[in-house]
Design a protein around this motif. Structure first.
Motif, mmCIF file in Angstrom:
data_model
loop_
_atom_site.group_PDB
_atom_site.id
_atom_site.type_symbol
_atom_site.label_atom_id
_atom_site.label_comp_id
_atom_site.label_asym_id
_atom_site.label_seq_id
_atom_site.Cartn_x
_atom_site.Cartn_y
_atom_site.Cartn_z
ATOM 1 N N LEU A 98 -2.949 -0.408 13.089
ATOM 2 C CA LEU A 98 -2.811 -1.860 13.227
ATOM 3 C C LEU A 98 -2.019 -2.171 14.498
ATOM 4 O O LEU A 98 -1.303 -1.315 15.011
ATOM 5 N N ALA A 156 -0.735 4.956 10.346
ATOM 6 C CA ALA A 156 -0.197 5.443 9.081
ATOM 7 C C ALA A 156 -1.250 6.285 8.389
ATOM 8 O O ALA A 156 -2.432 6.254 8.753
ATOM 9 N N HIS A 205 -5.002 -8.845 0.385
ATOM 10 C CA HIS A 205 -4.117 -9.724 1.160
ATOM 11 C C HIS A 205 -4.773 -9.971 2.511
ATOM 12 O O HIS A 205 -5.812 -9.392 2.815
ATOM 13 N N HIS A 216 -8.548 -8.442 2.490
ATOM 14 C CA HIS A 216 -8.963 -7.052 2.248
ATOM 15 C C HIS A 216 -8.073 -6.407 1.198
ATOM 16 O O HIS A 216 -6.870 -6.646 1.146
ATOM 17 N N ARG A 270 -9.520 1.604 9.981
ATOM 18 C CA ARG A 270 -9.308 2.810 9.170
ATOM 19 C C ARG A 270 -10.241 3.916 9.631
ATOM 20 O O ARG A 270 -11.384 3.649 10.016
ATOM 21 N N ARG A 291 0.843 -1.204 0.000
ATOM 22 C CA ARG A 291 0.000 0.000 0.000
ATOM 23 C C ARG A 291 0.874 1.248 0.000
ATOM 24 O O ARG A 291 1.993 1.228 0.516
ATOM 25 N N TYR A 308 0.650 0.658 15.640
ATOM 26 C CA TYR A 308 1.137 1.287 14.415
ATOM 27 C C TYR A 308 0.014 2.151 13.872
ATOM 28 O O TYR A 308 -1.155 1.761 13.917
ATOM 29 N N HIS A 358 -8.182 -2.623 -1.624
ATOM 30 C CA HIS A 358 -8.866 -1.347 -1.835
ATOM 31 C C HIS A 358 -8.896 -1.004 -3.322
ATOM 32 O O HIS A 358 -7.966 -1.332 -4.060
ATOM 33 N N HIS A 400 -3.610 -10.925 6.838
ATOM 34 C CA HIS A 400 -2.512 -11.060 7.791
ATOM 35 C C HIS A 400 -3.055 -11.197 9.204
ATOM 36 O O HIS A 400 -4.235 -10.906 9.460
ATOM 37 N N GLN A 410 -2.651 6.755 4.420
ATOM 38 C CA GLN A 410 -2.608 6.025 3.153
ATOM 39 C C GLN A 410 -3.314 6.843 2.073
ATOM 40 O O GLN A 410 -4.364 7.427 2.328
ATOM 41 N N ALA A 413 1.306 3.717 1.958
ATOM 42 C CA ALA A 413 1.054 4.196 3.317
ATOM 43 C C ALA A 413 2.367 4.671 3.914
ATOM 44 O O ALA A 413 3.413 4.058 3.697
HETATM 45 O O1 GTQ Z 1 -4.468 -1.082 3.811
HETATM 46 O O2 GTQ Z 1 -4.464 -3.203 4.197
HETATM 47 O O3 GTQ Z 1 -1.042 0.836 6.746
HETATM 48 O O4 GTQ Z 1 -2.358 -4.232 5.320
HETATM 49 C C1 GTQ Z 1 -0.582 -1.482 6.847
HETATM 50 C C2 GTQ Z 1 -0.931 -2.760 6.480
HETATM 51 C C3 GTQ Z 1 -2.441 -0.637 5.596
HETATM 52 C C4 GTQ Z 1 -3.991 -2.087 4.355
HETATM 53 C C5 GTQ Z 1 -1.351 -0.424 6.392
HETATM 54 C C6 GTQ Z 1 -2.028 -2.990 5.671
HETATM 55 C C7 GTQ Z 1 -2.794 -1.920 5.222
#
Ligand code: GTQ
Length: 363
Positions: A164, A94, A107, A148, A115, A66, A92, A150, A109, A96, A68
């Motif tokens: 996250l 970020a 992906h 997920h 968000r 991403r 964490y 985008h 995880h 984006q 981000a």
């Molecule tokens: O948008 O799925 O900032 O998987 C870090 C890991 C965003 C995301 C992040 C992620 C995503």
């Protein structure tokens, strides 16, 4: 006890990868939490500029990456590699950016994600086969192990906040990550499926009487705002103002199992009392202007800024105009370990003395 002999012995055992507790115990067992994270603040102008620069050099089209840019706490850079991307010791966050026509491939995880939408419209996230269209002020969740990705079929660049539990999952050695076999999942459910199912707010479909992982994927801004307006008929919480927490409607727990998320309104002139607690918090200024005093340092904020209150740091907020603060915390992690404690600031009528002002890095 001969201290020279003890010193020699301490050195001696370290060559065998053994350690002397008698030397280490004061550093290992602080009398109270001593966060390594610093209180810190990033201005919106800097973030927008860096995201637009990133857009010139990087397109999110491979392996689930991403565009981000994460908030690296300056007190946690010693964690290698990449500082474990720690905004606080456990969390964490970020910003984006997704441009019209772009795809951030699906992906999944073992880290949970949430968000908060800050700018734009027309992009969707697809979670569990549901395309969820995002608008400013919306709060979305992607608990661990859900596919997920985008996409953006609108016209304006979209920016949002990600949070996250990456540092937590990294430190306990629980990371799993898998790219989706195709670029992005194809829809299996109607668009905005879950928010339609929960359109009524505090009623749930009868099939959701038993705990589900993410029955509601998008908490729309208008619903959150209405809930806060209801609260404003009553006295505010002295430490938080008018604050609500996003919950999982099937079980009443936090919307994400490992991260709490709140929205709080501080009306113009409101000054919260100072306190501290075990959990740490990352704030996004959704609307307004004001400042937060953290351990005696004044952090001025306005719309679009992000700031960190480390664990066990004294803090109080002051709104200069009607303000909304979105925040993410690790309270569910602290509570899982039964470690949450809170303390009111008793001196000085409950308010800290401002000793200095934080100078944010500007562009
Ligand atoms: O948008 O799925 O900032 O998987 C870090 C890991 C965003 C995301 C992040 C992620 C995503």
């Amino acid at each position: 006890m001969n201290s020279a002999i003890v010193k020699d012995f301490t050195k001696d055992i370290q060559q065998y990868n053994l350690g002397p507790l008698w030397e280490a115990i004061p550093a290992l067992m602080d009398h109270e939490p001593k966060p390594h994270a610093h209180a810190y603040l990033w201005k919106e102008e800097l973030l927008t500029k860096k995201l637009l620069e990133a857009a010139e050099i990087f397109t999110p089209d491979r392996g689930g990456e991403r565009r981000a840019i994460y908030f690296q706490n300056p007190g946690l850079t010693y964690r290698k590699p990449w500082g474990w991307a720690s905004t606080t010791q456990t969390l964490y966050a970020a910003v984006q950016l997704l441009l019209p026509g772009e795809v951030a491939p699906s992906h999944r995880h073992s880290q949970s994600a949430l968000r908060f939408i800050t700018n734009g419209e027309g992009a969707y996230t697809i979670v569990q086969g549901e395309r969820i269209f995002m608008e400013e002020g919306d709060f979305l969740i992607t608990p661990k192990n859900l596919w997920h990705g985008h996409g953006h079929i609108g016209e304006k660049p979209m920016i949002w906040m990600d949070a996250l539990d990456i540092p937590t999952i990294y430190s306990i050695g629980g990371t799993f990550f898998e790219p989706y076999p195709d670029r992005i999942e194809t829809p299996k459910r109607p668009d905005n499926f879950s928010e339609l199912r929960y359109h009524g707010g505090m009623v749930r479909p009868v099939s959701d009487r038993y705990s589900q992982v993410a029955p509601l994927a998008n908490y729309k801004w208008e619903g959150t705002k209405a809930a806060i307006e209801g609260l404003m008929n009553f006295d505010p919480d002295p430490y938080e103002g008018f604050a609500v927490e996003y919950i999982n409607p099937s079980n009443g727990q936090t919307a994400n199992p490992t991260m709490g998320a709140w929205m709080q309104k501080l009306p113009k002139g409101f000054h919260t009392k100072a306190h501290r607690h075990t959990h740490s918090t990352i704030y996004q200024v959704h609307q307004g202007t004001g400042y937060t005093v953290i351990n005696g340092v004044r952090f001025d904020w306005s719309k679009g800024d992000y700031f960190v209150v480390p664990n066990w740091a004294w803090h109080e907020h002051v709104a200069e105009v009607d303000s909304y603060l979105f925040s993410v915390n690790d309270l569910p992690i602290m509570e899982r370990f039964d470690l949450e404690q809170e303390q009111a600031f008793d001196a000085n009528n409950g308010y800290q003395k401002v000793e200095s002002e934080f100078k944010p890095v500007l562009v």
